[in-house]
Design a protein around this motif. Structure first.
Motif, PDB file in Angstrom:
ATOM      1  N   LYS A  40      20.060  15.762 -45.820  1.00 42.32           N
ATOM      2  CA  LYS A  40      20.151  15.976 -44.236  1.00 42.32           C
ATOM      3  C   LYS A  40      19.624  14.601 -43.710  1.00 42.32           C
ATOM      4  O   LYS A  40      19.875  13.912 -42.862  1.00 42.32           O
ATOM      5  CB  LYS A  40      19.597  17.315 -43.839  1.00 42.32           C
ATOM      6  N   LEU A  41      18.319  14.228 -44.199  1.00 40.84           N
ATOM      7  CA  LEU A  41      17.486  13.015 -43.759  1.00 40.84           C
ATOM      8  C   LEU A  41      18.428  11.962 -44.049  1.00 40.84           C
ATOM      9  O   LEU A  41      18.419  10.806 -43.485  1.00 40.84           O
ATOM     10  CB  LEU A  41      16.253  13.405 -44.238  1.00 40.84           C
ATOM     11  N   THR A  46      22.850   7.203 -41.059  1.00 40.96           N
ATOM     12  CA  THR A  46      24.127   6.559 -40.324  1.00 40.96           C
ATOM     13  C   THR A  46      24.556   7.381 -39.126  1.00 40.96           C
ATOM     14  O   THR A  46      24.477   8.564 -39.356  1.00 40.96           O
ATOM     15  CB  THR A  46      25.539   6.591 -41.357  1.00 40.96           C
ATOM     16  N   PHE A  47      24.479   6.891 -37.994  1.00 37.86           N
ATOM     17  CA  PHE A  47      24.976   7.765 -36.602  1.00 37.86           C
ATOM     18  C   PHE A  47      23.929   8.605 -36.310  1.00 37.86           C
ATOM     19  O   PHE A  47      24.302   9.879 -35.901  1.00 37.86           O
ATOM     20  CB  PHE A  47      26.568   8.236 -37.158  1.00 37.86           C
ATOM     21  N   PRO A  48      22.730   8.513 -36.091  1.00 38.80           N
ATOM     22  CA  PRO A  48      21.750   9.501 -35.675  1.00 38.80           C
ATOM     23  C   PRO A  48      22.117   9.833 -34.004  1.00 38.80           C
ATOM     24  O   PRO A  48      21.536  10.729 -33.829  1.00 38.80           O
ATOM     25  CB  PRO A  48      20.479   8.650 -36.033  1.00 38.80           C
ATOM     26  N   GLN A  66      17.756  15.974 -32.167  1.00 35.95           N
ATOM     27  CA  GLN A  66      17.466  16.869 -33.177  1.00 35.95           C
ATOM     28  C   GLN A  66      18.743  17.052 -33.905  1.00 35.95           C
ATOM     29  O   GLN A  66      19.915  16.897 -33.454  1.00 35.95           O
ATOM     30  CB  GLN A  66      17.084  18.111 -32.429  1.00 35.95           C
ATOM     31  N   ALA A  67      18.360  17.347 -35.117  1.00 32.29           N
ATOM     32  CA  ALA A  67      19.441  17.606 -36.155  1.00 32.29           C
ATOM     33  C   ALA A  67      19.100  18.993 -36.854  1.00 32.29           C
ATOM     34  O   ALA A  67      17.867  19.306 -36.965  1.00 32.29           O
ATOM     35  CB  ALA A  67      19.630  16.620 -37.398  1.00 32.29           C
ATOM     36  N   ARG A  73      14.851  22.600 -37.459  1.00 30.48           N
ATOM     37  CA  ARG A  73      15.182  21.606 -36.473  1.00 30.48           C
ATOM     38  C   ARG A  73      14.591  20.370 -36.895  1.00 30.48           C
ATOM     39  O   ARG A  73      13.469  20.388 -37.261  1.00 30.48           O
ATOM     40  CB  ARG A  73      14.951  21.743 -35.031  1.00 30.48           C
ATOM     41  N   ILE A  74      15.218  19.140 -37.284  1.00 28.09           N
ATOM     42  CA  ILE A  74      14.650  18.035 -37.498  1.00 28.09           C
ATOM     43  C   ILE A  74      14.630  16.967 -36.235  1.00 28.09           C
ATOM     44  O   ILE A  74      15.673  16.825 -35.573  1.00 28.09           O
ATOM     45  CB  ILE A  74      15.448  17.110 -38.622  1.00 28.09           C
ATOM     46  N   VAL A  75      13.399  16.998 -35.754  1.00 26.33           N
ATOM     47  CA  VAL A  75      13.112  16.357 -34.244  1.00 26.33           C
ATOM     48  C   VAL A  75      12.815  15.019 -34.567  1.00 26.33           C
ATOM     49  O   VAL A  75      11.806  14.861 -35.234  1.00 26.33           O
ATOM     50  CB  VAL A  75      12.091  17.014 -33.598  1.00 26.33           C
ATOM     51  N   PHE A  76      13.476  13.981 -33.991  1.00 27.66           N
ATOM     52  CA  PHE A  76      13.324  12.596 -34.323  1.00 27.66           C
ATOM     53  C   PHE A  76      13.685  11.465 -33.076  1.00 27.66           C
ATOM     54  O   PHE A  76      14.214  12.162 -31.945  1.00 27.66           O
ATOM     55  CB  PHE A  76      14.361  12.195 -35.292  1.00 27.66           C
ATOM     56  N   THR A  77      13.331  10.445 -33.269  1.00 27.52           N
ATOM     57  CA  THR A  77      13.433   9.527 -32.136  1.00 27.52           C
ATOM     58  C   THR A  77      13.954   8.406 -32.814  1.00 27.52           C
ATOM     59  O   THR A  77      13.788   8.100 -34.049  1.00 27.52           O
ATOM     60  CB  THR A  77      12.405   9.033 -31.312  1.00 27.52           C
ATOM     61  N   ILE A  78      14.621   7.375 -32.138  1.00 24.33           N
ATOM     62  CA  ILE A  78      15.320   6.223 -32.645  1.00 24.33           C
ATOM     63  C   ILE A  78      14.473   4.735 -32.068  1.00 24.33           C
ATOM     64  O   ILE A  78      14.550   4.776 -30.941  1.00 24.33           O
ATOM     65  CB  ILE A  78      16.809   5.867 -32.658  1.00 24.33           C
TER      66      ILE A  78
END
Length: 105
Positions: A40-41, A46-48, A66-67, A73-78
């Motif tokens: 998943k990570l 591609t395309f976050p 989040q994904a 929940r995978i919480v992230f920032t770009i």
């Protein structure tokens, strides 16, 4: 465009903690869970931006997304070409608060 996925120290600790919990309490196979999480990570490379905004987004100026991976929940920032994973947390847990977000490195 390809992104690089990086984990915060908190996200690394979250993953280790979830793995240990699954290993001790089951019912899932912890190795299969971790392999699926890693897959998943990798998908975030591609395309976050296709992932929805996380509830935590309301506390900060930068977008927090989040994904979902099972009940996690995978919480992230770009950040430019980097998908920076802030935390990996069970969806039943409360959302992070502003103070929590300030502590992530």
């Amino acid at each position: 465009m390809t992104f690089q996925v990086e984990l915060s120290r908190r996200a690394e600790a979250d993953i280790k903690g979830a793995y240990a919990y699954i290993r001790k309490h089951g019912p899932a196979d912890p190795s299969a869970w971790k392999a699926g999480l890693e897959e998943k990570l990798t998908c975030l490379e591609t395309f976050p931006e296709a992932c929805g905004l996380a509830p935590e987004n309301e506390f900060v100026k930068a977008e927090i997304r989040q994904a979902l991976y099972g009940p996690f929940r995978i919480v992230f920032t770009i950040r430019e070409q980097i998908v920076f994973v802030l935390t990996v947390r069970h969806a039943a847990r409360l959302s992070m608060q502003r103070d929590d977000l300030d502590k992530i490195n």
